[in-house]
Design a protein around this motif. Structure first.
Motif, PDB file in Angstrom:
ATOM      1  N   UNK A  43      11.121   3.011   0.487  1.00  0.00           N
ATOM      2  CA  UNK A  43      11.629   2.858   1.852  1.00  0.00           C
ATOM      3  C   UNK A  43      11.738   4.237   2.492  1.00  0.00           C
ATOM      4  N   UNK A  44      11.512   4.384   3.805  1.00  0.00           N
ATOM      5  CA  UNK A  44      11.163   3.285   4.706  1.00  0.00           C
ATOM      6  C   UNK A  44       9.724   2.825   4.499  1.00  0.00           C
ATOM      7  N   UNK A  45       9.489   1.598   4.836  1.00  0.00           N
ATOM      8  CA  UNK A  45       8.162   1.007   4.753  1.00  0.00           C
ATOM      9  C   UNK A  45       7.923   0.239   6.044  1.00  0.00           C
ATOM     10  N   UNK A  46       6.674   0.119   6.421  1.00  0.00           N
ATOM     11  CA  UNK A  46       6.326  -0.561   7.673  1.00  0.00           C
ATOM     12  C   UNK A  46       5.472  -1.778   7.344  1.00  0.00           C
ATOM     13  N   UNK A  47       5.942  -2.982   7.674  1.00  0.00           N
ATOM     14  CA  UNK A  47       5.124  -4.185   7.463  1.00  0.00           C
ATOM     15  C   UNK A  47       4.121  -4.351   8.608  1.00  0.00           C
ATOM     16  N   UNK A  48       2.915  -4.712   8.254  1.00  0.00           N
ATOM     17  CA  UNK A  48       1.868  -4.950   9.243  1.00  0.00           C
ATOM     18  C   UNK A  48       1.196  -6.281   8.946  1.00  0.00           C
ATOM     19  N   UNK A  49       0.755  -6.955   9.985  1.00  0.00           N
ATOM     20  CA  UNK A  49       0.009  -8.194   9.810  1.00  0.00           C
ATOM     21  C   UNK A  49      -1.467  -7.896  10.073  1.00  0.00           C
ATOM     22  N   UNK A  50      -2.325  -8.225   9.136  1.00  0.00           N
ATOM     23  CA  UNK A  50      -3.760  -7.988   9.285  1.00  0.00           C
ATOM     24  C   UNK A  50      -4.505  -9.317   9.229  1.00  0.00           C
ATOM     25  N   UNK A  51      -5.799  -9.272   9.466  1.00  0.00           N
ATOM     26  CA  UNK A  51      -6.610 -10.488   9.391  1.00  0.00           C
ATOM     27  C   UNK A  51      -6.708 -11.008   7.963  1.00  0.00           C
ATOM     28  N   UNK A  52      -6.357 -10.151   6.977  1.00  0.00           N
ATOM     29  CA  UNK A  52      -6.384 -10.570   5.574  1.00  0.00           C
ATOM     30  C   UNK A  52      -4.995 -10.879   5.036  1.00  0.00           C
ATOM     31  N   UNK A  53      -3.995 -10.870   5.909  1.00  0.00           N
ATOM     32  CA  UNK A  53      -2.640 -11.151   5.476  1.00  0.00           C
ATOM     33  C   UNK A  53      -1.733  -9.948   5.651  1.00  0.00           C
ATOM     34  N   UNK A  54      -0.475 -10.060   5.230  1.00  0.00           N
ATOM     35  CA  UNK A  54       0.494  -8.972   5.424  1.00  0.00           C
ATOM     36  C   UNK A  54       0.229  -7.793   4.485  1.00  0.00           C
ATOM     37  N   UNK A  55       0.514  -6.599   4.981  1.00  0.00           N
ATOM     38  CA  UNK A  55       0.485  -5.388   4.159  1.00  0.00           C
ATOM     39  C   UNK A  55       1.735  -4.580   4.479  1.00  0.00           C
ATOM     40  N   UNK A  56       2.081  -3.687   3.563  1.00  0.00           N
ATOM     41  CA  UNK A  56       3.190  -2.757   3.787  1.00  0.00           C
ATOM     42  C   UNK A  56       2.674  -1.349   3.541  1.00  0.00           C
ATOM     43  N   UNK A  57       3.019  -0.421   4.432  1.00  0.00           N
ATOM     44  CA  UNK A  57       2.579   0.961   4.294  1.00  0.00           C
ATOM     45  C   UNK A  57       3.792   1.891   4.280  1.00  0.00           C
ATOM     46  N   UNK A  64       0.823  -1.212   0.000  1.00  0.00           N
ATOM     47  CA  UNK A  64       0.000   0.000   0.000  1.00  0.00           C
ATOM     48  C   UNK A  64       0.857   1.262   0.000  1.00  0.00           C
ATOM     49  N   UNK A  65       2.080   1.159  -0.490  1.00  0.00           N
ATOM     50  CA  UNK A  65       2.996   2.299  -0.408  1.00  0.00           C
ATOM     51  C   UNK A  65       2.823   3.307  -1.542  1.00  0.00           C
ATOM     52  N   UNK A  66       2.061   2.942  -2.563  1.00  0.00           N
ATOM     53  CA  UNK A  66       1.773   3.844  -3.683  1.00  0.00           C
ATOM     54  C   UNK A  66       3.039   4.402  -4.344  1.00  0.00           C
ATOM     55  N   UNK A  67       3.841   3.529  -4.929  1.00  0.00           N
ATOM     56  CA  UNK A  67       5.004   4.016  -5.675  1.00  0.00           C
ATOM     57  C   UNK A  67       4.548   4.758  -6.933  1.00  0.00           C
TER      58      UNK A  67
END
Length: 255
Positions: A37-51, A25-28
């Motif tokens: 970068x930097x990017x933050x990985x998150x774990x959600x109920x639908x799987x991993x995302x990066x913001x 979800x970083x919108x390059x």
């Protein structure tokens, strides 16, 4: 990220998805641009995302004195206060460290808002059963009167959820965490993305694409705001342990 195993979701604005890495979800600038970068990985109920923290904001909804303050008859162990404590000790410090801006989104009415308020909203607040001492909290815009603190200090509670009043300010421990460059938005309906608020302009000005929602109640003002924000094109993430509701348990589960 190689596009060999990546799906591009969207055109002018897009996400990238791969089975192994989840949603980007970083919108390059383009699907083939190098990872941001930097990017933050998150774990959600639908799987991993990066913001991308520079394109992300934390939206804190309705954790105001009117809803939380024990001086207004609210329980000292309410779900709202428990959520506020988690934000204070974990979420807000993490966002400050990552330079993620914070949006304080709460009720803040004007006289015009009161004049144009639909009966369905007025009825919801008229049903409020909380009391200040032996006095029932009144309709939107009505005077709360004097509020007495535990140490005997007295202040004017102000008019119910009107702008600039003590009762419409964010709960005192949270208010101490407010910074000058934070975003402050007053809303006049359950959804903060409805009714002519300034939130869309404020987010667009800062280049915000992704919103992490926190606050109470998850099935009312938080839920309404996240649905409208999603329909208007923002990436929306719900902070599971940073939201709650005083409604029945199924209301939280459905979000």
């Amino acid at each position: 990220m190689s596009l060999d195993d990546t799906k591009v979701l969207g055109r002018k604005t897009f996400w990238l998805y791969s089975q192994g890495k989840g949603y980007d979800l970083t919108h390059p600038p383009s699907p083939t641009s190098p990872p941001i970068f930097p990017r933050i990985p998150l774990e959600t109920t639908s799987g991993p995302v990066a913001i991308d923290p520079s394109k992300t904001a934390l939206v804190i909804i309705d954790l105001q004195n009117y809803f939380l303050a024990p001086e207004l008859g609210r329980p000292s162990d309410s779900v709202g206060i428990r959520v506020a404590d988690k934000l204070l000790h974990h979420v807000i410090p993490s966002c400050r460290m990552a330079s993620i801006p914070i949006v304080w989104l709460g009720w803040g009415l004007t006289e015009e808002d009161i004049d144009e308020m639909p009966p369905t909203i007025i009825k919801g607040f008229a049903a409020d059963t909380n009391f200040v001492g032996d006095k029932k909290l009144g309709l939107l815009g009505s005077s709360i009167g004097t509020v007495t603190f535990e140490d005997g200090t007295e202040i004017e509670g102000g008019r119910v959820l009107m702008r600039g009043q003590w009762n419409s300010r964010f709960w005192s421990p949270l208010e101490k965490e407010v910074r000058e460059n934070d975003i402050h938005i007053s809303k006049n309906r359950l959804s903060g993305f409805w009714g002519g608020t300034d939130i869309e302009a404020a987010l667009t000005f800062r280049g915000i694409k992704t919103l992490v929602f926190a606050g109470c109640n998850v099935d009312q003002c938080v839920g309404g705001s996240i649905q409208d924000a999603c329909a208007k094109g923002w990436d929306c993430l719900l902070l599971n342990d940073g939201t709650a509701t005083s409604s029945p348990a199924f209301a939280h589960k459905c979000h």
